[in-house]
Design an enzyme around this catalytic site. Structure first.
Site, PDB file in Angstrom:
ATOM      1  N   THR A 191      31.127  14.601 -21.679  1.00 30.66           N
ATOM      2  CA  THR A 191      29.873  15.312 -21.411  1.00 30.66           C
ATOM      3  C   THR A 191      30.096  16.823 -21.384  1.00 30.66           C
ATOM      4  OG1 THR A 191      29.321  13.453 -19.955  1.00 30.66           O
ATOM      5  CG2 THR A 191      27.860  15.351 -19.863  1.00 30.66           C
ATOM      6  N   ARG A 247      38.508  16.305 -20.442  1.00 33.15           N
ATOM      7  CA  ARG A 247      38.965  16.206 -19.056  1.00 33.15           C
ATOM      8  C   ARG A 247      39.979  15.100 -18.928  1.00 33.15           C
ATOM      9  NH1 ARG A 247      33.757  17.085 -15.169  1.00 33.15           N
ATOM     10  NH2 ARG A 247      33.210  18.884 -16.426  1.00 33.15           N
ATOM     11  N   SER A 259      35.575  21.014 -13.572  1.00 33.84           N
ATOM     12  CA  SER A 259      34.356  21.117 -12.780  1.00 33.84           C
ATOM     13  C   SER A 259      34.499  20.550 -11.369  1.00 33.84           C
ATOM     14  CB  SER A 259      33.212  20.459 -13.534  1.00 33.84           C
ATOM     15  OG  SER A 259      31.994  20.769 -12.915  1.00 33.84           O
ATOM     16  N   HIS A 260      33.729  19.516 -11.056  1.00 35.91           N
ATOM     17  CA  HIS A 260      33.721  18.986  -9.697  1.00 35.91           C
ATOM     18  C   HIS A 260      34.839  17.969  -9.447  1.00 35.91           C
ATOM     19  CE1 HIS A 260      31.471  16.539 -12.458  1.00 35.91           C
ATOM     20  NE2 HIS A 260      31.682  15.523 -11.690  1.00 35.91           N
ATOM     21  N   ASP A 289      30.210  24.175  -7.114  1.00 33.97           N
ATOM     22  CA  ASP A 289      31.319  23.277  -7.457  1.00 33.97           C
ATOM     23  C   ASP A 289      32.535  24.039  -7.975  1.00 33.97           C
ATOM     24  OD1 ASP A 289      30.217  24.031  -9.887  1.00 33.97           O
ATOM     25  OD2 ASP A 289      30.753  22.158 -10.870  1.00 33.97           O
ATOM     26  N   ASP A 336      33.762  24.955 -10.874  1.00 35.63           N
ATOM     27  CA  ASP A 336      33.635  26.031 -11.865  1.00 35.63           C
ATOM     28  C   ASP A 336      32.353  26.846 -11.682  1.00 35.63           C
ATOM     29  OD1 ASP A 336      32.143  23.782 -12.671  1.00 35.63           O
ATOM     30  OD2 ASP A 336      32.235  24.366 -14.768  1.00 35.63           O
ATOM     31  N   ASP A 346      29.071  26.120 -11.644  1.00 35.10           N
ATOM     32  CA  ASP A 346      27.803  25.932 -12.353  1.00 35.10           C
ATOM     33  C   ASP A 346      26.824  25.021 -11.616  1.00 35.10           C
ATOM     34  OD1 ASP A 346      29.257  23.668 -12.878  1.00 35.10           O
ATOM     35  OD2 ASP A 346      29.082  23.774 -15.065  1.00 35.10           O
ATOM     36  N   ARG A 347      27.299  24.335 -10.570  1.00 34.13           N
ATOM     37  CA  ARG A 347      26.380  23.469  -9.813  1.00 34.13           C
ATOM     38  C   ARG A 347      25.937  24.139  -8.528  1.00 34.13           C
ATOM     39  NH1 ARG A 347      28.103  17.200 -10.247  1.00 34.13           N
ATOM     40  NH2 ARG A 347      28.572  17.219 -12.465  1.00 34.13           N
ATOM     41  N   GLU A 381      19.296  19.555 -14.255  1.00 37.42           N
ATOM     42  CA  GLU A 381      19.760  18.172 -14.219  1.00 37.42           C
ATOM     43  C   GLU A 381      19.800  17.698 -12.774  1.00 37.42           C
ATOM     44  OE1 GLU A 381      22.719  17.015 -17.436  1.00 37.42           O
ATOM     45  OE2 GLU A 381      23.548  18.883 -16.677  1.00 37.42           O
ATOM     46  N   GLU A 382      19.697  16.387 -12.617  1.00 35.43           N
ATOM     47  CA  GLU A 382      19.734  15.818 -11.270  1.00 35.43           C
ATOM     48  C   GLU A 382      21.081  16.047 -10.599  1.00 35.43           C
ATOM     49  OE1 GLU A 382      22.002  13.152 -10.749  1.00 35.43           O
ATOM     50  OE2 GLU A 382      22.512  13.374 -12.858  1.00 35.43           O
ATOM     51  N   LYS A 396      24.448  26.077 -16.875  1.00 37.85           N
ATOM     52  CA  LYS A 396      23.841  25.988 -15.554  1.00 37.85           C
ATOM     53  C   LYS A 396      24.573  26.974 -14.648  1.00 37.85           C
ATOM     54  CE  LYS A 396      26.271  21.676 -14.236  1.00 37.85           C
ATOM     55  NZ  LYS A 396      26.781  21.021 -15.456  1.00 37.85           N
TER      56      LYS A 396
HETATM   57  C1  VG1 Z   1      28.055  14.862 -15.113  1.00 41.96           C
HETATM   58  C2  VG1 Z   1      26.582  15.015 -14.787  1.00 41.96           C
HETATM   59  C3  VG1 Z   1      25.887  15.829 -15.863  1.00 41.96           C
HETATM   60  C4  VG1 Z   1      26.605  17.169 -16.006  1.00 41.96           C
HETATM   61  C5  VG1 Z   1      28.071  16.947 -16.278  1.00 41.96           C
HETATM   62  C6  VG1 Z   1      28.852  18.232 -16.322  1.00 41.96           C
HETATM   63  O1  VG1 Z   1      28.186  14.173 -16.335  1.00 41.96           O
HETATM   64  O2  VG1 Z   1      25.974  13.768 -14.653  1.00 41.96           O
HETATM   65  O3  VG1 Z   1      24.543  15.991 -15.524  1.00 41.96           O
HETATM   66  O4  VG1 Z   1      26.053  17.906 -17.068  1.00 41.96           O
HETATM   67  O5  VG1 Z   1      28.643  16.147 -15.245  1.00 41.96           O
HETATM   68  O6  VG1 Z   1      28.692  18.965 -15.151  1.00 41.96           O
HETATM   69  P1  VG1 Z   1      28.507  12.593 -16.426  1.00 41.96           P
HETATM   70  O7  VG1 Z   1      28.667  12.298 -17.892  1.00 41.96           O
HETATM   71  O8  VG1 Z   1      29.755  12.369 -15.606  1.00 41.96           O
HETATM   72  O9  VG1 Z   1      27.351  11.920 -15.790  1.00 41.96           O
HETATM   73  V1  VG1 Z   1      29.962  19.903 -14.619  1.00 41.96           V
HETATM   74  O10 VG1 Z   1      29.471  20.798 -13.258  1.00 41.96           O
HETATM   75  O11 VG1 Z   1      31.091  18.760 -14.425  1.00 41.96           O
HETATM   76  O12 VG1 Z   1      30.276  20.957 -15.874  1.00 41.96           O
HETATM   77 CO    CO Z   2      30.677  22.293 -12.906  1.00 43.93          CO
END
Ligand code: VG1
Ligand code: CO
Length: 545
Positions: free
Chosen positions: A18, A22, A113-114, A279, A281, A283-284, A365-366, A378
């Site tokens: 996504t 990773r 990211s997270h 989070d 990086d 962006d959240r 996004e949720e 984001k």
């Molecule tokens: C998750 C979230 C998605 C977001 C993505 C990257 O993806 O659901 O909404 O865009 O992380 O966010 P997934 O495929 O695990 O549902 V981040 O802050 O990790 O760049």
């Molecule tokens: Co992130």
């Protein structure tokens, strides 16, 4: 400059998900694993030759090592200039901002990211294109193809570059500027929001906040923006020092992982009135009030309904977009404003074309992500500033603003249930089974909910007409309730099943139910239709947000 061409053996698993590639740090540490992938990026992004590249990451373990390698590979691949954040730090939104401001041909962000960090945690690499946004699927597919057959990479022989101070140096002809990580980004924020007003409220003691940087990248940004520029009290930012392992925590801003912040807000008299977290990086964002949580889907809707009150959006918004699983709260706002609302697959890359084509101003996004056309990612701190500015304008706390919104538009009860580290085959079979059921579900009734539509979501980008299929099984009921099932594309262990459940309630008398209670029947329906218990032998989700 001496460059070496090193022969290498390809890996077959370098498929970006996504949001970038990773993997466990230990996987990245395999011989040439990082080098192969970086060279694959340069092989596809030929537009980088002779141009500027932005480079930085969230400070997690392996960040520094990767930066040194990437600089040497960049020099050997004819990049003219690289801007790197001091100490190797750049948040994802800051990279997007820098690409656009300095007209870079692209950017590389080192982050998972997270996901947790440290030697046993995760690492990741994302590539952003010249518009500042995540590379589209066509790009990541091409990188993956090259990585599967790559035979060599090019790397300069050079000393490591000092990252602990701002300076300019060279590897051969390639100029490297180690820059302040925060200032360009802070300047952009100042153009969008009423800093004078927010500052005066902080100074007068009329506003108090707590921001949890979770020992991730936003610490330096938050300290400069909230404490220095906006004069919030010292100590407003907690966990503000970026650590390679995020202090052993999970840098995911939700009620489960930002415990310290939640405890501070709920501590009774004298607690800060406004709370937020970001989070790994940056962006959240999570927005909370005292004993009150703002669901991210509601946050997007509230932003859309109120954007015109803030300086950067005073002329109103053109349109909005949300990912499929995000609740339809923002759709109601778009309808009342008479603007378009787009529904996209999960992941920020799908918003890029809509933003570039000026079809939308806000999107979200949720998963605790929201943003606007100011950049192409984001943006956590941006969202917090948006809320601060809104609180300053309305002179009301988070809870009152949210309740007033429900009163006007109705409430979308919403939850996401995550089942983590499921066996991949079992998860794929579960989704496959749901896919085969979709057509036959239409018209059937479950606990009083009648299915109006059910399919596997497919998206046609209205700008470039590219089609993205199989993006999530959705079941929409006649009362507009929805259940969506999809597999995560960011995990690094087995599969993660996400079940998203939503119910719309217009009646204000019913806006006070606990979320899980309001959704209990639909949760049972989702569990029964998917067969989660029998297929995966799980009684409860691992994380509920
Ligand atoms: C998750 C979230 C998605 C977001 C993505 C990257 O993806 O659901 O909404 O865009 O992380 O966010 P997934 O495929 O695990 O549902 V981040 O802050 O990790 O760049
Ligand atoms: Co992130």
């Amino acid at each position: 400059m001496k460059t070496n061409t090193i022969s290498t053996t390809p890996y077959t698993d370098q498929k970006p998900g996504t949001s970038g590639l990773r993997k466990k740090v230990t996987e990245f540490q395999q011989p040439n694993y990082l080098e192969n992938f970086v060279q694959s990026i340069f092989n596809v992004a030929t537009e980088l030759t002779g141009q500027l590249l932005i480079l930085g990451g969230d400070g997690r373990y392996y960040n520094d090592h990767a930066i040194q390698i990437i600089l040497k590979i960049a020099a050997a691949n004819g990049i003219q200039q690289v801007m790197v954040g001091e100490n190797g730090l750049l948040s994802t939104p800051a990279v997007s901002c820098l690409i656009r401001k300095y007209k870079a041909a692209g950017g590389i962000i080192l982050s998972a990211s997270h996901n947790p960090g440290g030697p046993d945690g995760d690492f990741g690499i994302k590539f952003n294109i010249a518009n500042g946004g995540p590379a589209p699927t066509s790009f990541t597919d091409a990188t993956y193809e090259i990585s599967r057959s790559i035979g060599e990479y090019h790397i300069a022989e050079a000393d490591d570059v000092a990252l602990d101070r701002q300076h300019t140096c060279y590897i051969g002809d390639m100029q490297i500027d180690v820059i302040d990580s925060v200032s360009d980004y802070a300047e952009l924020m100042e153009q969008l929001f009423d800093f004078v007003k927010i500052k005066s409220l902080f100074k007068a003691g009329l506003l108090s906040m707590c921001f949890d940087a979770m020992h991730a990248v936003t610490g330096p940004y938050a300290k400069v923006i909230f404490e220095k520029i906006l004069s919030a009290t010292d100590g407003t930012v907690i966990n503000g020092i970026p650590l390679q392992d995020f202090g052993g925590g999970h840098p995911d801003p939700n009620l489960a992982h930002a415990e310290e912040l939640v405890a501070k807000l709920n501590a009774g008299p004298g607690s800060p009135g406004f709370g937020a977290a970001s989070d790994g990086d940056g962006d959240r964002n999570m927005i909370i009030g005292q004993n009150f949580f703002v669901n991210p889907s509601d946050s997007l809707a509230i932003m859309a309904a109120n954007a015109h009150l803030l300086p950067g959006y005073k002329d109103g918004i053109r349109g909005v977009a949300r990912s499929l699983p995000t609740s339809r709260a923002v759709d109601m706002v778009a309808e009342s404003l008479g603007i378009d609302c787009y529904e996209t697959p999960t992941g920020w890359k799908y918003f890029g074309n809509l933003l570039d084509d000026r079809r939308i101003t806000l999107c979200g996004e949720e998963s605790f992500g929201s943003g606007s056309d100011h950049i192409r990612e984001k943006d956590g701190i941006w969202a917090v500033l948006f809320w601060l500015n809104l609180i300053a304008v309305k002179e009301k706390p988070v809870e009152d603003i949210t309740r007033a919104h429900w009163l006007r538009f109705g409430r979308h009860y919403y939850t996401r249930h995550d089942y983590e580290a499921i066996d991949s085959d079992v998860a794929n079979e579960l989704i496959q089974n749901l896919r085969s059921l979709t057509t036959s579900l239409i018209g059937t009734e479950h606990a009083g909910y009648k299915v109006k539509l059910s399919d596997d979501f497919s998206y046609t980008d209205p700008v470039d007409l590219s089609v993205t299929e199989n993006q999530g099984i959705r079941i929409i009921f006649e009362d507009e309730s929805r259940i969506v099932f999809r597999l995560s594309g960011t995990g690094t262990e087995g599969a993660t099943l996400r079940i998203y459940i939503e119910r719309y309630v217009a009646d204000p008398e019913l806006h006070d139910m606990p979320t899980q209670t309001a959704l209990a029947k639909l949760i049972d329906v989702a569990n029964a239709i998917s067969g989660i218990k029998t297929r995966c032998n799980r009684d409860q989700p691992d994380v509920i947000t």
